[in-house]
Design an enzyme around this catalytic site. Sequence first.
Site, PDB file in Angstrom:
ATOM      1  N   HIS A 171      -1.576   1.259  -4.072  1.00 20.92           N
ATOM      2  CA  HIS A 171      -2.088   2.842  -4.117  1.00 20.92           C
ATOM      3  C   HIS A 171      -1.274   3.805  -4.946  1.00 20.92           C
ATOM      4  O   HIS A 171      -1.039   4.963  -4.542  1.00 20.92           O
ATOM      5  CB  HIS A 171      -2.242   3.049  -2.357  1.00 20.92           C
ATOM      6  N   CYS A 188       0.076  18.348 -22.893  1.00 22.48           N
ATOM      7  CA  CYS A 188      -1.329  19.032 -23.078  1.00 22.48           C
ATOM      8  C   CYS A 188      -1.403  20.259 -22.464  1.00 22.48           C
ATOM      9  O   CYS A 188      -2.356  21.142 -22.649  1.00 22.48           O
ATOM     10  CB  CYS A 188      -2.368  18.220 -22.859  1.00 22.48           C
ATOM     11  N   ALA A 199       8.963  -4.260  11.831  1.00 23.13           N
ATOM     12  CA  ALA A 199       9.313  -4.946  10.687  1.00 23.13           C
ATOM     13  C   ALA A 199      10.933  -4.988  10.437  1.00 23.13           C
ATOM     14  O   ALA A 199      11.184  -6.003   9.918  1.00 23.13           O
ATOM     15  CB  ALA A 199       8.500  -4.474   9.686  1.00 23.13           C
ATOM     16  N   CYS A 245       1.420  19.603 -17.397  1.00 19.14           N
ATOM     17  CA  CYS A 245       1.862  18.374 -18.429  1.00 19.14           C
ATOM     18  C   CYS A 245       2.566  19.037 -19.708  1.00 19.14           C
ATOM     19  O   CYS A 245       2.077  19.916 -20.293  1.00 19.14           O
ATOM     20  CB  CYS A 245       0.485  17.827 -19.204  1.00 19.14           C
ATOM     21  N   GLN A 304       0.882  -1.121   0.173  1.00 21.18           N
ATOM     22  CA  GLN A 304       0.055   0.036   0.031  1.00 21.18           C
ATOM     23  C   GLN A 304       0.923   1.215   0.175  1.00 21.18           C
ATOM     24  O   GLN A 304       0.281   2.225  -0.142  1.00 21.18           O
ATOM     25  CB  GLN A 304      -0.789   0.131   1.300  1.00 21.18           C
TER      26      GLN A 304
END
Length: 275
Positions: free
Chosen positions: A137, A172, A253, A169, A108
């Site tokens: 995600h 565009c 972890a 962008c 995630q």
Amino acid sequence: MREPDEVDRTALQEARERLRSADRAVALTGAGVSAASGVPTFRGEEGLWRDYRPEELATPDAFTEDPVTVWQWYGWRRRTVADRDPNEGHGALARWTLRRPGGRLVTQNVDDLHQRALRAAAGADPIPDHARAVELHGSLFRTLCTGCGRRRESRERIDVSGDDDLPLCGECGELLRPDVVWFGESLPGDALDAAMEAARRAEVCLVAGTSAAVQPAASVASVAADAGAVLIEVNPEPTPLTGRADGVFRSGAETILPALLDDDPPPDGPRVPGS
Ligand code: NAD
Ligand code: ZN
């Protein structure tokens, strides 16, 4: 299920054996895996930016109303992650994934720390297809054009001070947004399909560093458990998945994952509660 205070070296050994012998495996990770690298989780004490809650900024409405503030927050998150390194947990997951063509690393996280650890462990770029993390995600380091829909890798510094320097962008001219999934948006179909397929096939499911509060990501673990996978959880705190877990490791972890996943775990072993 074992109670967390009974977690001991026998439980660790059992879980290690499950994880070592399973060809088909899925690992689901969340922000907690990156906490030891200095990347704040949303629900931890450092999760606030200025006085905003993530739920106030990570939405399509927030971006429509105030793209400057949203881009300032993402600019700060990109800089935070760019200054940090993968930790031992990312490293152990990367080595385990590379050894296991039938395994899938599903995250995630929108940081790129799994990918960086995978590239370092593989010693190659691009990394083998099977080992690429499935990003449920999206990524802080991709942009999505609100006009033409073009996605682009993006690693440069983005410092927005007002409407005039919002990123646009190159094709565009429309406004770019971060290519992440905001609250209320759907997950990318290909990533969710890959995660669910891995979950349905998995003999073992390792869940690390996620509060399991965000759906449908958390259901990757319950789908695996429903299909018969052994469920192993690594998290200092209980989660909605804890009750279903066959093994629970209430520790960081960065400490437990090397002990669970590496062929040659650290000689002194992890600092496991109760051992
Ligand atoms: P979360 O913030 O909801 O939960 C983090 C979990 O990690 C908690 O359960 C906590 O107990 C646990 N944790 C804390 N330190 C840990 C450690 N050292 N080792 C193991 N676990 C630890 O995060 P989530 O479940 O990933 O969901 C939140 C959403 O926020 C996701 O959509 C994600 O995209 C996004 N997010 C991502 C990042 C990132 O990419 N690093 C950071 C913050 C938020
Ligand atoms: Zn465009």
